[in-house]
Design a protein around this motif. Structure first.
Motif: not given
Ligand SMILES: *[C@@H]1O[C@H](CO)[C@@H](O)[C@H](O)[C@H]1NC(C)=O
Ligand SMILES: *[C@@H]1O[C@H](CO)[C@@H](O)[C@H](O)[C@H]1NC(C)=O
Length: 231
Positions: A98-100, A119-122
């Motif tokens: 996940s992002n976190h 780049d994917l937000g991780v």
């Molecule tokens: C994760 O981060 C990306 C980039 O910041 C964002 O586009 C995406 O919505 C986020 N995903 C979640 C599940 O929060």
């Protein structure tokens, strides 16, 4: 000594002392301009040769920045990063990242996987390799990782094949990833028997799945393992 010569010599030393004091004071008050150059109208620090030993502007940092920008804009780099992006997107879709997530990339090379995840937000991604590539990858020995037990949620390596001691390498990934976390390794494309051999290297994880993927232009098999318990 004659009296008037004595007086003359006294005056001479007084004058010498005064001149020396004034010179010191002047040097103290006036910083040499080679040290500080705050008003450079057209700063091109990378083209500048240090003008003196006290010229301590951060040339190396700026040229590293420039070098990285050049590497990161090559087609080879962009293609490699995008192949990692699709790999990690799939793993995100299966809820393994996940992002976190706190992510560890072992044998991160120059940092393709680190950049793909960022780049994917991780954002919490630690890449290690025998040779560092700042700012994406730090230096560490995969056989002896400088991290506490269970501090990562997800571990990845695309270079298990090249490890000197595969058991030790996998052991370190399993040690640093928490129980319930996930380890993913990509190895040279292989069938069920070889996948089983890799799975056997994991002493504390359960096999989740394996799939053939293309990674940085190479045909590979991606194996997902889930950590069971930490002893
Ligand atoms: C994760 O981060 C990306 C980039 O910041 C964002 O586009 C995406 O919505 C986020 N995903 C979640 C599940 O929060
Ligand atoms: C990967 O491809 C090879 C060759 O096509 C095949 O033998 C192997 O079973 C495949 N492995 C997986 C995990 O799908």
């Amino acid at each position: 000594m004659e009296r008037h010569i004595q007086i003359f010599l006294n005056k001479l030393s007084l004058a010498a002392i005064t001149i020396a004091t004034l010179t010191l004071l002047l040097l103290y008050l006036q910083t040499p301009e080679t040290c500080v150059d705050q008003s450079d109208p057209n700063p091109k620090p990378h083209t500048r040769f240090p003008r003196s030993t006290c010229d301590f502007t951060h040339r190396s940092y700026i040229s590293l920045d420039k070098r990285n920008r050049r590497i990161w804009s090559t087609n080879a780099w962009v293609r490699a990063v995008s192949s990692y992006t699709s790999l990690f997107k799939t793993l995100q879709g299966q809820n393994h990242i996940s992002n976190h997530s706190r992510v560890l990339i072992v044998s991160a090379g120059p940092g393709h996987a680190v950049m793909a995840l960022n780049d994917l937000g991780v954002s919490d991604v630690t890449g290690v390799e025998l040779v560092d590539s700042p700012p994406l990858v730090s230096r560490a020995d995969p056989h002896n990782l400088p991290f506490f037990d269970g501090v990562f949620d997800f571990g990845f390596s695309g270079y298990l094949d090249r490890a000197l001691f595969r058991g030790r390498y996998v052991g370190e990934m399993e040690r640093t990833v928490r129980s319930g976390g996930v380890c993913v390794v990509a190895v040279e494309e292989c069938g069920t028997r070889e996948v089983e051999d890799v799975v056997k290297l994991f002493k504390r994880s359960k096999f989740v799945n394996a799939k053939n993927v293309t990674l940085a232009g190479e045909m590979m098999t991606r194996i997902v393992m889930r950590l069971t318990n930490h002893p």
